[in-house]
Design a protein around this motif. Structure first.
Motif, short mmCIF file in Angstrom:
data_model
loop_
_atom_site.label_atom_id
_atom_site.label_comp_id
_atom_site.label_asym_id
_atom_site.label_seq_id
_atom_site.Cartn_x
_atom_site.Cartn_y
_atom_site.Cartn_z
N ASP A 282 40.21 76.11 38.75
CA ASP A 282 40.39 74.80 39.00
C ASP A 282 40.45 74.11 40.17
N TRP A 283 41.50 74.87 41.12
CA TRP A 283 41.97 74.37 42.32
C TRP A 283 40.86 74.85 43.26
N ALA A 284 40.16 75.91 42.92
CA ALA A 284 39.09 76.38 43.82
C ALA A 284 37.77 75.24 43.66
N GLU A 285 37.80 74.82 42.45
CA GLU A 285 36.81 73.83 42.01
C GLU A 285 37.21 72.23 43.03
N PHE A 286 38.52 72.06 43.17
CA PHE A 286 39.03 71.03 43.65
C PHE A 286 38.73 71.16 45.43
N ARG A 287 39.03 72.33 46.09
CA ARG A 287 38.64 72.59 47.29
C ARG A 287 37.11 72.54 47.48
N LEU A 288 36.39 72.95 46.47
CA LEU A 288 34.89 72.88 46.81
C LEU A 288 34.43 71.48 46.70
N GLN A 300 28.32 65.05 44.19
CA GLN A 300 28.54 66.34 43.78
C GLN A 300 29.98 66.13 43.64
N ALA A 301 30.86 65.98 44.85
CA ALA A 301 32.02 65.62 45.02
C ALA A 301 32.87 64.79 43.81
N LYS A 302 32.33 63.71 43.67
CA LYS A 302 32.98 62.62 42.73
C LYS A 302 32.84 63.31 41.49
N GLU A 303 31.55 63.78 41.02
CA GLU A 303 31.43 64.50 39.66
C GLU A 303 32.64 65.55 39.28
N ILE A 304 32.85 66.29 40.43
CA ILE A 304 34.07 67.37 40.17
C ILE A 304 35.26 66.61 39.94
N TYR A 305 35.79 65.71 40.86
CA TYR A 305 36.83 65.08 41.03
C TYR A 305 37.25 64.40 39.53
N GLN A 306 36.22 63.74 39.08
CA GLN A 306 36.46 62.98 37.83
C GLN A 306 36.33 64.03 36.58
N ARG A 307 36.05 65.24 36.59
CA ARG A 307 36.12 66.18 35.69
C ARG A 307 37.52 66.69 35.75
N LEU A 308 37.97 66.93 36.93
CA LEU A 308 39.35 67.53 37.19
C LEU A 308 40.29 66.61 36.93
N ALA A 309 40.11 65.27 37.05
CA ALA A 309 41.03 64.37 36.62
C ALA A 309 41.62 64.31 35.10
N LYS A 310 40.87 64.88 34.42
CA LYS A 310 41.16 64.98 32.86
C LYS A 310 41.75 66.40 32.65
N THR A 311 41.86 66.98 33.44
CA THR A 311 42.45 68.37 33.42
C THR A 311 44.12 68.20 32.79
N ASP A 312 44.58 69.41 32.17
CA ASP A 312 45.79 69.19 31.58
C ASP A 312 47.11 69.51 32.79
N ASN A 313 46.58 70.28 33.90
CA ASN A 313 47.23 70.42 35.00
C ASN A 313 47.35 69.05 35.73
N GLN A 314 48.95 68.34 35.67
CA GLN A 314 49.24 67.40 36.03
C GLN A 314 49.05 67.04 37.50
N GLU A 315 49.53 67.99 38.44
CA GLU A 315 49.38 67.92 39.74
C GLU A 315 48.00 67.89 40.50
N LEU A 316 47.15 68.49 39.55
CA LEU A 316 45.82 68.70 39.97
C LEU A 316 45.27 67.30 39.63
N ALA A 317 45.21 66.97 38.39
CA ALA A 317 44.59 65.72 37.92
C ALA A 317 45.06 64.45 38.74
N LYS A 318 46.30 64.39 39.15
CA LYS A 318 46.76 63.51 40.23
C LYS A 318 45.88 63.46 41.40
N GLN A 319 45.73 64.76 42.00
CA GLN A 319 45.06 64.72 43.13
C GLN A 319 43.76 64.46 42.98
N ALA A 320 43.01 64.85 41.95
CA ALA A 320 41.67 64.57 41.76
C ALA A 320 41.51 63.07 41.71
N LYS A 321 42.32 62.45 40.86
CA LYS A 321 42.17 61.01 40.91
C LYS A 321 42.32 60.37 41.97
#
Length: 327
Positions: A282-288, A300-321
């Motif tokens: 999931d972090w690889a997807e964030f870097r992508l 494409q970038a926003k689509e990935i960010y919006q999906r990762l913003a719903k992840t259970d990983n709190q830090e990743l969700a925060k960064q994606a938002k």
């Protein structure tokens, strides 16, 4: 107190069956669901097996990226249920180390628990290089007030050398790097690349060293060499695929070699196996997504960010938002 986790837990904990052989079809099923990416469904299945210590360890690993307090609760139950399980103690060491790094008032208490857990894992399985690396990395990262002891770290290096010369050389290089003995570490690393020139392990490590020093072009070169090497052991497979991830991350950090970074991350996401030490996909997807944004592929970038913003990983969700709002 704030002691860094960058060395202690540079290697991520995976959910691979290589680490834990399942004891029942129910556990097998829960692992398969987890591997398919259905984390919440897997959690429910593992919770139904709360009498199985292995299921408790899986829950602790899952919650390390969701809620450390919950992870701590699950791993304490696992250790209490099966006190002679070295993997449970190893995971407890990792969790307590992260708690220590994130805590102010309880940091020393957590650090002591982390140290004791890594030491117990080694005591229970002294021939495990993974457990000895965990103990070594604790002692090179933690200050003396938190239990760090370089003599104990050195003992682990020497014991790892006896178990496996290549892994021992890697441990020695990491030890010297942790003590800022850069010249000696560089000399050992150059020797290692010559001795083990056909495998990716030390080229990957050289890339990490250059990346941390912000020598990005040199990092690209080393990661590219690592990706092109043959990988036959689990350690080499881990190094080869992590080189793909880190090449992508280096592209993000340097805002250069963007196309190469995209290609490397896409290959990592599709091909990388689930092994201890692998960077989370999931972090690889964030870097992508970061690279897509740099490459004018904002949709494409926003689509990935919006999906990762719903992840259970709190830090990743925060960064994606945050990243999604910038587009």
């Amino acid at each position: 107190m704030n002691f860094t986790t960058k060395i202690i837990f540079a290697s991520y904990l995976s959910f691979s069956s290589v680490t834990y052989a399942s004891a029942s079809s129910s556990l097998d099923n829960a692992i398969a669901v987890l591997d398919s990416g259905k984390t919440q469904q897997a959690i429910a299945l593992f919770e139904k097996q709360s009498g199985n210590p292995k299921a408790l360890v899986y829950l602790a690993k899952i919650y390390m990226n969701i809620d450390l307090d919950d992870a701590e609760e699950w791993i304490e139950k696992a250790v209490e249920s099966q006190s002679n399980d070295p993997e449970a103690h190893y995971v407890r060491g990792a969790i307590m180390g992260r708690q220590a790094a994130n805590s102010i008032f309880s940091a020393l208490s957590y650090a002591e628990k982390s140290q004791n857990s890594f030491a117990k894992a080694v005591e229970l399985e002294p021939d495990s290089i993974k457990y000895r690396k965990g103990l070594m990395q604790f002692h090179t990262s933690a200050p003396s007030i938190a239990g760090g002891d370089l003599k104990i770290a050195k003992i682990q290096v020497e014991q790892i050398k006896l178990l496996d010369p290549k892994m021992g050389l890697e441990a020695e290089i990491n030890y010297e790097l942790s003590q800022d003995n850069d010249a000696l570490a560089a000399s050992l690393l150059q020797q290692a690349k010559l001795t083990y020139k056909d495998i990716p392990d030390f080229f990957f490590l050289a890339g990490i060293v250059h990346q941390q020093k912000e020598n990005f072009e040199a990092a690209f070169e080393e990661f590219s060499l690592a990706i092109g090497k043959t990988a036959e052991t689990q350690e080499s497979v881990t190094a080869k695929y992590n080189a793909m991830y880190q090449l992508g991350k280096t592209a993000v950090l340097s805002e250069s070699n963007v196309e190469e970074g995209i290609k490397a991350l896409q290959q990592y996401i599709v091909e990388a196996p689930d092994l201890d030490g692998m960077s989370p996909k999931d972090w690889a997807e964030f870097r992508l997504a970061n690279l897509f944004a740099l490459n004018a592929k904002k949709v494409q970038a926003k689509e990935i960010y919006q999906r990762l913003a719903k992840t259970d990983n709190q830090e990743l969700a925060k960064q994606a938002k945050k990243a999604a709002k910038r587009i």
